[in-house]
Design an enzyme around this catalytic site. Structure first.
Site, mmCIF file in Angstrom:
data_model
loop_
_atom_site.group_PDB
_atom_site.id
_atom_site.type_symbol
_atom_site.label_atom_id
_atom_site.label_comp_id
_atom_site.label_asym_id
_atom_site.label_seq_id
_atom_site.Cartn_x
_atom_site.Cartn_y
_atom_site.Cartn_z
ATOM 1 N N GLU A 1 -4.026 -23.992 80.850
ATOM 2 C CA GLU A 1 -4.346 -24.518 81.905
ATOM 3 C C GLU A 1 -3.008 -25.558 81.824
ATOM 4 O O GLU A 1 -2.958 -26.169 81.172
ATOM 5 C CB GLU A 1 -5.658 -24.683 82.187
ATOM 6 C CG GLU A 1 -6.617 -23.477 82.567
ATOM 7 C CD GLU A 1 -8.301 -24.493 82.993
ATOM 8 O OE1 GLU A 1 -8.115 -24.256 84.307
ATOM 9 O OE2 GLU A 1 -8.453 -25.358 82.540
ATOM 10 N N TRP B 1 -14.488 -30.257 80.203
ATOM 11 C CA TRP B 1 -15.553 -29.782 80.633
ATOM 12 C C TRP B 1 -16.487 -29.558 80.767
ATOM 13 O O TRP B 1 -17.589 -29.208 81.049
ATOM 14 C CB TRP B 1 -14.942 -28.109 81.162
ATOM 15 C CG TRP B 1 -13.736 -28.787 82.272
ATOM 16 C CD1 TRP B 1 -12.295 -27.778 81.940
ATOM 17 C CD2 TRP B 1 -13.796 -28.911 83.429
ATOM 18 N NE1 TRP B 1 -11.150 -28.697 83.416
ATOM 19 C CE2 TRP B 1 -12.393 -28.659 84.308
ATOM 20 C CE3 TRP B 1 -14.679 -29.255 84.593
ATOM 21 C CZ2 TRP B 1 -11.694 -29.129 85.619
ATOM 22 C CZ3 TRP B 1 -14.675 -29.830 86.141
ATOM 23 C CH2 TRP B 1 -12.523 -29.250 86.343
ATOM 24 N N ARG C 1 -2.332 -20.589 87.896
ATOM 25 C CA ARG C 1 -2.100 -21.740 88.381
ATOM 26 C C ARG C 1 -1.799 -23.224 87.742
ATOM 27 O O ARG C 1 -1.208 -23.230 86.929
ATOM 28 C CB ARG C 1 -3.456 -22.224 88.688
ATOM 29 C CG ARG C 1 -4.096 -22.210 87.658
ATOM 30 C CD ARG C 1 -5.409 -22.668 87.661
ATOM 31 N NE ARG C 1 -6.886 -22.384 86.650
ATOM 32 C CZ ARG C 1 -6.829 -21.155 85.940
ATOM 33 N NH1 ARG C 1 -6.696 -19.807 87.353
ATOM 34 N NH2 ARG C 1 -7.866 -20.819 85.099
ATOM 35 N N ASP C 2 -1.217 -24.387 88.115
ATOM 36 C CA ASP C 2 -0.745 -25.558 87.738
ATOM 37 C C ASP C 2 0.692 -25.701 87.367
ATOM 38 O O ASP C 2 1.069 -26.086 86.720
ATOM 39 C CB ASP C 2 -1.632 -25.608 86.174
ATOM 40 C CG ASP C 2 -2.968 -25.723 86.639
ATOM 41 O OD1 ASP C 2 -3.419 -25.843 87.598
ATOM 42 O OD2 ASP C 2 -3.852 -25.739 85.166
ATOM 43 N N ASN D 1 -10.701 -34.960 88.169
ATOM 44 C CA ASN D 1 -10.050 -33.799 87.129
ATOM 45 C C ASN D 1 -8.803 -34.301 87.083
ATOM 46 O O ASN D 1 -7.900 -35.450 87.410
ATOM 47 C CB ASN D 1 -10.696 -33.018 86.396
ATOM 48 C CG ASN D 1 -10.618 -32.149 87.847
ATOM 49 O OD1 ASN D 1 -10.825 -31.814 88.705
ATOM 50 N ND2 ASN D 1 -10.004 -30.846 87.879
ATOM 51 N N ASP D 2 -7.829 -33.674 86.696
ATOM 52 C CA ASP D 2 -6.683 -33.481 86.054
ATOM 53 C C ASP D 2 -6.012 -34.228 86.996
ATOM 54 O O ASP D 2 -5.867 -34.666 87.423
ATOM 55 C CB ASP D 2 -6.073 -32.521 86.119
ATOM 56 C CG ASP D 2 -6.168 -30.971 86.135
ATOM 57 O OD1 ASP D 2 -7.497 -31.254 85.431
ATOM 58 O OD2 ASP D 2 -6.480 -29.626 85.821
ATOM 59 N N TRP E 1 -15.468 -37.845 92.333
ATOM 60 C CA TRP E 1 -15.123 -36.867 91.412
ATOM 61 C C TRP E 1 -13.471 -36.981 90.907
ATOM 62 O O TRP E 1 -12.858 -36.701 92.181
ATOM 63 C CB TRP E 1 -15.898 -35.666 91.283
ATOM 64 C CG TRP E 1 -15.375 -34.831 90.358
ATOM 65 C CD1 TRP E 1 -13.933 -33.889 90.941
ATOM 66 C CD2 TRP E 1 -15.381 -34.003 89.287
ATOM 67 N NE1 TRP E 1 -13.916 -32.855 89.204
ATOM 68 C CE2 TRP E 1 -15.169 -32.926 88.411
ATOM 69 C CE3 TRP E 1 -16.242 -34.478 88.457
ATOM 70 C CZ2 TRP E 1 -14.866 -32.574 87.340
ATOM 71 C CZ3 TRP E 1 -17.483 -34.026 87.621
ATOM 72 C CH2 TRP E 1 -16.150 -33.028 86.392
ATOM 73 N N GLN F 1 -7.117 -34.265 90.333
ATOM 74 C CA GLN F 1 -7.898 -33.840 90.992
ATOM 75 C C GLN F 1 -9.194 -34.722 92.139
ATOM 76 O O GLN F 1 -10.033 -34.938 90.668
ATOM 77 C CB GLN F 1 -8.279 -32.573 89.903
ATOM 78 C CG GLN F 1 -6.877 -31.426 89.883
ATOM 79 C CD GLN F 1 -6.922 -30.893 91.312
ATOM 80 O OE1 GLN F 1 -7.620 -29.811 91.212
ATOM 81 N NE2 GLN F 1 -5.948 -30.755 91.495
ATOM 82 N N PHE G 1 -5.347 -27.376 94.429
ATOM 83 C CA PHE G 1 -5.699 -27.055 92.699
ATOM 84 C C PHE G 1 -4.205 -28.066 91.942
ATOM 85 O O PHE G 1 -3.532 -28.628 92.649
ATOM 86 C CB PHE G 1 -5.658 -25.873 91.929
ATOM 87 C CG PHE G 1 -7.358 -25.109 92.030
ATOM 88 C CD1 PHE G 1 -8.093 -25.731 93.286
ATOM 89 C CD2 PHE G 1 -7.637 -24.647 91.148
ATOM 90 C CE1 PHE G 1 -9.323 -25.626 92.756
ATOM 91 C CE2 PHE G 1 -8.632 -24.248 91.269
ATOM 92 C CZ PHE G 1 -10.164 -24.401 91.738
HETATM 93 C C1 FRU Z 1 -8.029 -28.047 84.810
HETATM 94 C C2 FRU Z 1 -8.593 -26.851 85.892
HETATM 95 C C3 FRU Z 1 -7.122 -26.083 86.472
HETATM 96 C C4 FRU Z 1 -7.180 -26.320 88.132
HETATM 97 C C5 FRU Z 1 -8.240 -28.006 88.492
HETATM 98 C C6 FRU Z 1 -8.811 -27.399 89.272
HETATM 99 O O1 FRU Z 1 -8.853 -28.790 84.427
HETATM 100 O O2 FRU Z 1 -9.306 -25.973 85.932
HETATM 101 O O3 FRU Z 1 -6.371 -25.096 85.838
HETATM 102 O O4 FRU Z 1 -5.882 -26.526 89.458
HETATM 103 O O5 FRU Z 1 -8.274 -28.046 87.155
HETATM 104 O O6 FRU Z 1 -9.449 -28.125 89.779
#
Ligand code: FRU
Length: 494
Positions: A223, A306, A167-168, A38-39, A36, A55, A98
């Site tokens: 985010e 998402w 976060r982030d 993501n970001d 998997w 991610q 994260f």
């Molecule tokens: C955005 C998010 C971030 C977080 C990450 C977790 O897509 O929700 O805010 O750091 O993904 O995987």
């Protein structure tokens, strides 16, 4: 030095990657090594290469305890995987590393800043995912977590800000050598805000200000912020959760937001002048930018959302790809995007037709494929009697197709992947209000096996969607209700 958790992930990804055939992945979009993604994280230029982290949950094609995957590229199109960079292996990040970002330190080391997550059991038997900011320093391959982690925690939050939504971090270096970062946060009103922090050395951090506040206007929590000056204007990017729709500008759910405005360096506050979506398609979220050595501001996003993650079966060996890197500019207060110029070097087999009369269904010799860069210029065939609709279908065979259709009278461009092979009842269409006068429109369409990205009018609007249609569906055809006059230039991307 490397923890057991990271060693296991590195061993696992190396073996698991081998069972995924090259042809079963996108060609020039970065996809997850295994499992998997993501970001995008830590997008930076370091030691002569672009580094992109992401991610990452290597063990299954669904979100899990977050690691940082790692890849490098010289041209942002051909990526080479490196071993996973971070694993959730410390007390302060045991429930996930994260999203975050990267800069280069004066001594030549690579500094990563990320969010550490710890699931804390509360007195009332509920759980709170406490988030703090952490550092790791490395050489482009191996990273060591900073011994004073976390460097930002509850003590650095303004009053009322949530410990669970912090976060982030997006970090950058100023001309005077000091550092700044912006971080997503949730104030007492339950919506989002962006916090600004400063540091002299990149290691010790201080709260500066609340840079911008949502006040529940654009979704809830904000985010993945990014903040930079572009063409003389300040730009704040963020990805809001829980959006409500607004006309054709914003859609329900997770969205992307670009605000332009002024920045008061003294007070550390941003004043908005305009707002817009970053991408008007279905699959784009959490973009991050890098300043390239030649001065280009380049953005890459998670080519997913998402709300549409179950488009693909979790039984597949990989899920998650990045968008095409895009060059950003500001024109008349608006964010423009165009595919990075490096893509031009992949263009081959040019086929062009001018002044093609489209009325009804039309196929053109040589126009097909799933790795394609295609420019269409549309004009009305009869100015007195404007056409009703134009459409281009791709990833097409007898059973499947995905389409882009344009209705000049409403100025609406629609992407529709209902017939792309999806078996889920999720969003398959999205409409975008574009600028068109009398049925004139310019489209640049980039296809890469599992995606389409559409750049409208030289990047004034962009629509992105993924599609997992079988690869032998490679037809492309055109349709007009009424008369359209079309120029087309098409290349294979090789
Ligand atoms: C955005 C998010 C971030 C977080 C990450 C977790 O897509 O929700 O805010 O750091 O993904 O995987």
């Amino acid at each position: 030095m490397t923890s057991q958790t990271l060693r296991e992930a590195r061993k696992y990804e190396e073996a698991a990657e081998k069972i995924i055939k090259k042809e079963d992945r996108p060609d020039f979009h970065l996809s997850v090594r295994t499992g998997w993604l993501n970001d995008p994280n830590g997008f930076s230029y370091y030691k002569g290469e672009y580094h992109l982290f992401y991610q990452y949950y290597p063990y299954e094609a669904k979100w899990g305890s977050m690691h940082w995957g790692h890849a490098v590229s010289k041209d942002l199109l051909h990526w080479e995987y490196l071993p996973a960079a971070l694993a959730p292996d410390e007390a302060y990040d045991k429930d996930g590393c994260f999203s975050g970002s990267a800069v280069v330190l004066p001594d030549g080391r690579h500094l990563l800043m990320y969010t550490g997550v710890v699931r804390e059991h509360q007195m009332d038997d509920t759980f709170c995912d406490v988030q703090t900011q952490c550092l790791a320093v490395g050489d482009g391959l191996d990273y060591e977590k900073y011994k004073k982690n976390p460097v930002l925690d509850r003590r650095h939050l303004p009053e009322g800000a949530s410990r669970a939504d912090f976060r982030d971090p997006k970090i950058w270096q100023e001309k005077d050598g000091t550092y700044r970062c912006v971080i997503g946060s949730r104030p007492a009103d339950g919506s989002g805000q962006i916090l600004l922090y400063t540091s002299k050395n990149g290691l010790d951090w201080e709260f500066k200000s609340i840079l911008a506040s949502n006040h529940n206007r654009f979704g809830k929590m904000w985010e993945c912020p990014d903040f930079f000056k572009l063409d003389g204007t300040w730009v704040l990017l963020t990805s809001p959760q829980d959006m409500l729709p607004k006309g054709f500008e914003y859609h329900n759910g997770n969205g992307t937001l670009c605000m332009t405005g002024d920045f008061d360096e003294e007070t550390g506050t941003f004043t908005e002048k305009s707002d817009q979506s970053v991408d008007y398609g279905i699959d784009f979220y959490a973009p991050q930018t890098v300043l390239a050595p030649d001065g280009r501001r380049i953005m890459i996003g998670w080519m997913q959302n998402w709300d549409t993650c179950n488009l693909r079966s979790p039984d597949e060996p990989w899920f998650g790809q990045m968008s095409l890197p895009r060059e950003l500019s500001i024109k008349d207060g608006r964010l423009y995007q165009k595919p990075i110029k490096e893509l031009d070097t992949m263009r081959q087999n040019r086929i062009a037709y001018s002044d093609v009369a489209v009325s009804g269904i039309l196929s053109l010799e040589g126009i097909k494929g799933r790795k394609v860069d295609m420019e269409l210029t549309l004009r009305p065939g009869d100015e007195q009697n404007l056409y009703q609709k134009f459409a281009v279908r791709f990833a097409q065979n007898d059973e499947y197709h995905t389409s882009l259709s344009f209705r000049p009278r409403e100025s609406i461009l629609k992407v529709d992947r209902k017939f792309s092979g999806s078996r889920r009842a999720i969003i398959h269409q999205r409409r975008c209000l574009v600028n068109s006068k009398n049925g004139n429109l310019k489209l640049r369409i980039i296809l890469d096996r599992f995606s389409v990205e559409v750049f409208v009018n030289d990047g004034e609007h962009v629509l992105t969607a993924t599609m997992y249609t079988q690869q032998d569906a490679e037809g492309i055809s055109f349709f007009a209700d009424g008369e359209v006059n079309m120029d087309i230039v098409k290349y294979d991307l090789i």
